[in-house]
Design a protein around this motif. Sequence first.
Motif, PDB file in Angstrom:
ATOM      1  N   ALA A 253      18.545  19.833 -26.199  1.00 29.54           N
ATOM      2  CA  ALA A 253      18.732  19.119 -25.553  1.00 29.54           C
ATOM      3  C   ALA A 253      17.980  19.541 -24.694  1.00 29.54           C
ATOM      4  N   GLY A 254      17.812  20.980 -24.528  1.00 27.25           N
ATOM      5  CA  GLY A 254      16.729  21.177 -23.439  1.00 27.25           C
ATOM      6  C   GLY A 254      15.477  21.023 -24.059  1.00 27.25           C
ATOM      7  N   ALA A 255      14.731  20.323 -24.388  1.00 24.71           N
ATOM      8  CA  ALA A 255      13.778  19.878 -25.281  1.00 24.71           C
ATOM      9  C   ALA A 255      12.928  20.812 -23.937  1.00 24.71           C
ATOM     10  N   CYS A 256      11.502  21.394 -24.352  1.00 28.60           N
ATOM     11  CA  CYS A 256      10.673  21.984 -23.848  1.00 28.60           C
ATOM     12  C   CYS A 256       9.564  20.200 -23.234  1.00 28.60           C
ATOM     13  N   GLY A 257       9.274  20.271 -21.905  1.00 29.83           N
ATOM     14  CA  GLY A 257       7.965  19.807 -21.257  1.00 29.83           C
ATOM     15  C   GLY A 257       7.030  19.847 -20.705  1.00 29.83           C
ATOM     16  N   GLY A 258       6.720  18.621 -19.883  1.00 31.11           N
ATOM     17  CA  GLY A 258       6.235  19.332 -18.100  1.00 31.11           C
ATOM     18  C   GLY A 258       7.665  19.731 -17.007  1.00 31.11           C
ATOM     19  N   GLY A 259       6.995  19.860 -16.421  1.00 29.22           N
ATOM     20  CA  GLY A 259       6.993  20.023 -15.247  1.00 29.22           C
ATOM     21  C   GLY A 259       8.045  18.704 -14.198  1.00 29.22           C
ATOM     22  N   ASP A 260       8.704  17.915 -14.892  1.00 27.01           N
ATOM     23  CA  ASP A 260       9.080  16.565 -14.442  1.00 27.01           C
ATOM     24  C   ASP A 260       9.641  16.568 -13.281  1.00 27.01           C
ATOM     25  N   ASN A 261      10.258  16.146 -12.030  1.00 24.18           N
ATOM     26  CA  ASN A 261      10.414  16.045 -10.962  1.00 24.18           C
ATOM     27  C   ASN A 261      11.511  15.081 -11.149  1.00 24.18           C
ATOM     28  N   VAL A 262      13.266  15.881 -10.873  1.00 21.63           N
ATOM     29  CA  VAL A 262      14.313  14.987 -10.201  1.00 21.63           C
ATOM     30  C   VAL A 262      14.854  15.171  -9.022  1.00 21.63           C
ATOM     31  N   VAL A 263      15.027  14.334  -8.659  1.00 16.74           N
ATOM     32  CA  VAL A 263      15.443  14.169  -7.521  1.00 16.74           C
ATOM     33  C   VAL A 263      16.879  13.862  -7.367  1.00 16.74           C
ATOM     34  N   VAL A 264      17.612  14.557  -6.842  1.00 17.72           N
ATOM     35  CA  VAL A 264      19.142  14.319  -6.288  1.00 17.72           C
ATOM     36  C   VAL A 264      19.492  13.838  -5.021  1.00 17.72           C
ATOM     37  N   ARG A 265      20.268  12.647  -4.945  1.00 20.27           N
ATOM     38  CA  ARG A 265      20.330  11.646  -3.696  1.00 20.27           C
ATOM     39  C   ARG A 265      21.909  11.830  -3.751  1.00 20.27           C
ATOM     40  N   ALA A 266      22.388  13.043  -1.931  1.00 19.15           N
ATOM     41  CA  ALA A 266      23.761  12.720  -2.242  1.00 19.15           C
ATOM     42  C   ALA A 266      24.233  11.685  -0.873  1.00 19.15           C
TER      43      ALA A 266
ATOM     44  N   SER B 266      15.735  18.348  -4.783  1.00 19.54           N
ATOM     45  CA  SER B 266      14.532  18.115  -5.987  1.00 19.54           C
ATOM     46  C   SER B 266      14.428  19.487  -6.706  1.00 19.54           C
ATOM     47  N   PHE B 267      14.156  19.398  -8.101  1.00 17.87           N
ATOM     48  CA  PHE B 267      13.979  20.809  -8.665  1.00 17.87           C
ATOM     49  C   PHE B 267      12.586  19.938  -9.943  1.00 17.87           C
ATOM     50  N   GLY B 268      11.794  20.685 -10.337  1.00 24.06           N
ATOM     51  CA  GLY B 268      10.682  20.452 -11.184  1.00 24.06           C
ATOM     52  C   GLY B 268      11.216  20.876 -12.333  1.00 24.06           C
ATOM     53  N   VAL B 269      11.735  20.129 -13.971  1.00 23.51           N
ATOM     54  CA  VAL B 269      11.942  20.567 -15.255  1.00 23.51           C
ATOM     55  C   VAL B 269      12.080  20.134 -16.093  1.00 23.51           C
ATOM     56  N   ASP B 270      11.683  20.583 -17.287  1.00 22.52           N
ATOM     57  CA  ASP B 270      11.046  20.103 -18.220  1.00 22.52           C
ATOM     58  C   ASP B 270      11.637  19.009 -18.563  1.00 22.52           C
ATOM     59  N   ALA B 271      10.838  18.210 -19.706  1.00 23.32           N
ATOM     60  CA  ALA B 271      11.070  16.924 -20.030  1.00 23.32           C
ATOM     61  C   ALA B 271      12.793  16.848 -20.630  1.00 23.32           C
ATOM     62  N   GLY B 272      13.063  16.201 -21.170  1.00 24.33           N
ATOM     63  CA  GLY B 272      15.078  16.250 -21.750  1.00 24.33           C
ATOM     64  C   GLY B 272      16.048  15.671 -21.506  1.00 24.33           C
ATOM     65  N   LYS B 273      17.263  16.530 -21.313  1.00 26.42           N
ATOM     66  CA  LYS B 273      18.533  16.006 -21.049  1.00 26.42           C
ATOM     67  C   LYS B 273      18.622  17.266 -20.080  1.00 26.42           C
ATOM     68  N   TRP B 274      19.268  16.993 -18.926  1.00 26.99           N
ATOM     69  CA  TRP B 274      20.121  17.452 -17.537  1.00 26.99           C
ATOM     70  C   TRP B 274      21.298  17.013 -17.985  1.00 26.99           C
ATOM     71  N   TRP B 275      21.719  17.479 -16.619  1.00 28.58           N
ATOM     72  CA  TRP B 275      23.550  17.294 -15.914  1.00 28.58           C
ATOM     73  C   TRP B 275      23.445  17.797 -14.697  1.00 28.58           C
ATOM     74  N   ALA B 276      23.398  16.744 -13.796  1.00 29.01           N
ATOM     75  CA  ALA B 276      23.915  17.335 -11.993  1.00 29.01           C
ATOM     76  C   ALA B 276      24.888  17.668 -11.884  1.00 29.01           C
ATOM     77  N   VAL B 277      25.179  18.674 -11.439  1.00 31.66           N
ATOM     78  CA  VAL B 277      26.775  19.180 -11.423  1.00 31.66           C
ATOM     79  C   VAL B 277      26.462  19.734 -10.005  1.00 31.66           C
ATOM     80  N   SER B 278      27.781  19.271  -9.585  1.00 28.65           N
ATOM     81  CA  SER B 278      28.116  19.744  -7.985  1.00 28.65           C
ATOM     82  C   SER B 278      29.855  19.253  -7.700  1.00 28.65           C
TER      83      SER B 278
END
Length: 194
Positions: free
Chosen positions: A13-26, A143-155
């Motif tokens: 699920a956390g497969a590696c990739g580049g440093g992709d950007n995920v933006v969370v808007r609350a 915002s988060f710099g993460v690898d490509a793949g499946k993630w879960w935003a938790v709050s």
Amino acid sequence: MKRSVWVAALLAAGACGGGDNVVVRASLDGQPVGDLPVRLLPYDRQAVLDSIATESGTPEPKIPGASVQRLRTLQAEEAAVKARGDTATGRIEAERRALLAQIDSIRRARDRWLHDVDKDFQEAVKGSGDEHADTTDTSGRASFGVDAGKWWAVSRYVLPDAVLEWQVPVTARKGDSTVVRLTRRNAHVEPPPP
């Protein structure tokens, strides 16, 4: 326990990739939510807990949806009764207090259960990848710099009348920016603690 299956699934699920950007808007009711701690996990936290519950034969205590709905109904009834000057407020308040005590008892049982399974949980997620944390700014953005793949935003956000919890799946892609919205609509809602 059969943790090797979970560890393999989590690693995939956390497969590696580049440093992709995920933006969370609350935002709540159209207003940004600042200072909200947000974590980006490389695993589905609830799926891991459900697996542990299945393997142990001990389910995670959950607050029944009917109890949450009844509490909302009582709040609306109480507001209507107060507006009419009706004396039934005592009956409604007593039922509301009893329901809140029952919900609090379930919440304490869930906290004990989570404490009891923490070692199994840590073992299950070990090696699944790095967790990331940020706090939303005044515009409700993290915002988060993460690898490509499946993630879960938790709050989790505590309001005077409710607790909102999010566990939103996110697919980060190489070279793309992914926007995740945390709103009342996609939150799991529970009554506030007493």
